[in-house]
Design an enzyme around this catalytic site. Structure first.
Site, short mmCIF file in Angstrom:
data_model
loop_
_atom_site.label_atom_id
_atom_site.label_comp_id
_atom_site.label_asym_id
_atom_site.label_seq_id
_atom_site.Cartn_x
_atom_site.Cartn_y
_atom_site.Cartn_z
N GLU A 1 -16.16 47.67 -29.48
CA GLU A 1 -16.41 47.38 -30.91
C GLU A 1 -15.12 47.40 -31.73
O GLU A 1 -14.77 48.43 -32.31
CB GLU A 1 -17.42 48.37 -31.49
CG GLU A 1 -18.83 48.18 -30.95
CD GLU A 1 -19.84 49.14 -31.59
OE1 GLU A 1 -19.44 50.00 -32.40
OE2 GLU A 1 -21.02 49.00 -31.26
N GLU B 1 -25.00 46.33 -26.46
CA GLU B 1 -25.35 47.66 -26.97
C GLU B 1 -26.23 47.54 -28.20
O GLU B 1 -25.96 46.74 -29.10
CB GLU B 1 -24.07 48.45 -27.33
CG GLU B 1 -24.37 49.89 -27.74
CD GLU B 1 -23.11 50.62 -28.23
OE1 GLU B 1 -22.11 50.69 -27.48
OE2 GLU B 1 -23.14 51.10 -29.39
#
Ligand code: IDC
Length: 440
Positions: free
Chosen positions: A276, A365
């Site tokens: 991320e 995710e």
């Protein structure tokens, strides 16, 4: 008088004699006639007899003929029956054949149906058992278990037969904190009880979050278990607190060089090069150049493994990547992460925009709680996300495989088991995820 009398007597005598002779002539004549008649009658009768005999004979013959004919008929009817039976048998056989043909057709139809179903829910054909039939020499290079090689086609993942594949499963928590869940039985539970076909191995990349070089041994161990179980496995370079992936780029290159050299022939390994990206960075100036360098590193060893590229704002900006995708490489996908209680319509629209522009997206995710990994579970929003993912056959992986006391952990904090969890031992978000895995 005497003369006269004599004459008379003579005459009478004559007459009498004549009479007699006349009578006898008549009688003789009659006898003769009768004789003739008798002969005629006899002849006639004999003729008649022969005629009768002939008639009788002919009747007999006819009867015989009829009998023969009847026998013949019987023969014929037997033959016909035989023929009929044969015909019936043939018909039966034909029927059976037809039935078989129908069955075959049905099978074909059902396999077509299956194929069509697999078009939309394809994860079942990715498992080791099901991919054996796929037959491809490249499949057999897999060290253990025969897993279909995947490639990116448009926005989708497809298998060797060109069928759309949806991967879904579970992500570990940081493997430095929860190493106990890297065990084969745990992965087997995810596969067999939960219905997942992929496991994501989250290795935080920031040393302050526990990263050290030797941690890759744990990753390799996890890949080994997944491979043995016929599961796909995502090797996740889990940048988070280190928001700019370029901070540890050299470590990332070293790590992925090692992984891709080792797993270049594995069909089940996917490389996620930056979990991320976040903070004061941009796609164009920071993430995209980093991604290209990592892609080059991996491609140097593994020419066609699937590479997942994180996007800015904690992998929410797939819309930005869709406007400026990486070109010149195949089998690249972009990640979209969401936490359903935090990320709502705004984020769903970004995903739909990206998919609409043809960007291949992988949800590597997500959870149904808020972005902290804790808080309340927004099932309504989660279902909306799932409806969108289903519509585009987007693969998804749920965070996280641990019993940490937080909403996103899928195992209840009271449960110390490291595999074989029952439904009762799952958290609310864990049960929701498992229900999704089971139904996909
Ligand atoms: C969270 C964990 C939590 C941990 C925290 C910091 O659930 O236990 O303390 O990380 O390491 C992400 C990240 C993921 C986060 C998760 C929840 O990829 O590492 O895990 N999250 O905050 N992005 C959005 C949410």
């Amino acid at each position: 008088m005497d003369n006269q009398e004599n004459i008379i007597i003579k005459i009478l005598k004559n007459i009498t004699e004549n009479k007699v002779s006349f009578i006898s002539v008549i009688i003789s004549s009659i006898s003769l006639i009768l004789a003739v008649i008798g002969i005629v009658v006899a002849v006639n009768s004999s003729n008649r007899t022969s005629e009768l005999e002939e008639i009788q004979n002919s009747i007999f013959k006819e009867a015989e003929n009829e009998k023969t004919a009847t026998d013949d008929d019987t023969t014929i009817s037997i033959e016909e029956k035989t023929t009929d039976e044969t015909t019936t048998a043939e018909r039966d056989t034909t029927d059976e054949t037809t039935t078989e043909e129908k069955t075959t057709v049905n099978k074909t139809t059902s396999s077509e149906t299956t194929a069509r179903q697999e078009e939309t829910t394809t994860k079942k054909n990715t498992s080791a058992q099901n991919t054996n039939a796929g037959g491809n020499s490249s499949v057999n290079t897999q060290p253990n278990g025969l897993i279909q090689k995947l490639h990116v086609d448009g926005t989708k993942l497809v298998n060797e037969s060109g069928q759309t594949v949806v991967l879904n499963g579970v992500s570990t928590h940081g493997i430095v904190w929860f190493p106990q869940y890297i065990n084969k039985e745990a992965f087997k539970t995810i596969r067999d009880s939960f219905g997942g076909n992929v496991i994501r191995i989250a290795m935080y990349s920031d040393p302050s979050a526990g990263y050290y070089e030797g941690l890759s041994d744990r990753v390799e161990e996890a890949v080994q278990y997944a491979t043995e179980l016929g599961m796909y496995v995502i090797i996740d370079w889990h940048i988070l607190s280190d928001g700019n992936p370029n901070i540890y780029k050299s470590q990332a290159i070293k790590f992925f060089n090692k992984m891709s050299a080792k797993y270049k022939d594995y069909n089940n390994v996917l490389y996620e090069i930056c979990n991320e990206p976040n903070g004061n960075i941009t796609w164009a100036n920071d993430v995209k150049p980093y991604a290209i360098d990592l892609i080059k590193t991996i491609r140097n060893n593994d020419p066609d493994g699937i590479i997942l590229v994180g996007t800015t704002t904690w992998s929410q900006d797939v819309d930005i990547a869709a406007d400026d995708p990486i070109t010149g490489y195949s089998n690249i996908m972009y990640t979209c992460h969401f936490y359903a209680a935090t990320h709502q319509d705004w984020n769903r629209q970004k995903l739909e925009y990206a998919l609409g522009k043809g960007l291949p997206v992988f949800v590597s995710e997500f959870s149904i709680c808020d972005a902290s990994g804790n808080g309340w579970n927004d099932v309504y929003s989660a279902n909306q996300w799932m409806e969108l993912l289903d519509r585009y056959n987007v693969s998804f992986v749920g965070w996280n495989l641990s019993n940490k006391a937080e909403s996103s952990a899928i195992i209840s904090s009271s449960c110390g088991k490291t595999s074989g969890w029952t439904d009762a031992e799952l958290t609310e978000s864990g049960m929701w995820l498992v229900n999704q895995l089971r139904s996909h």
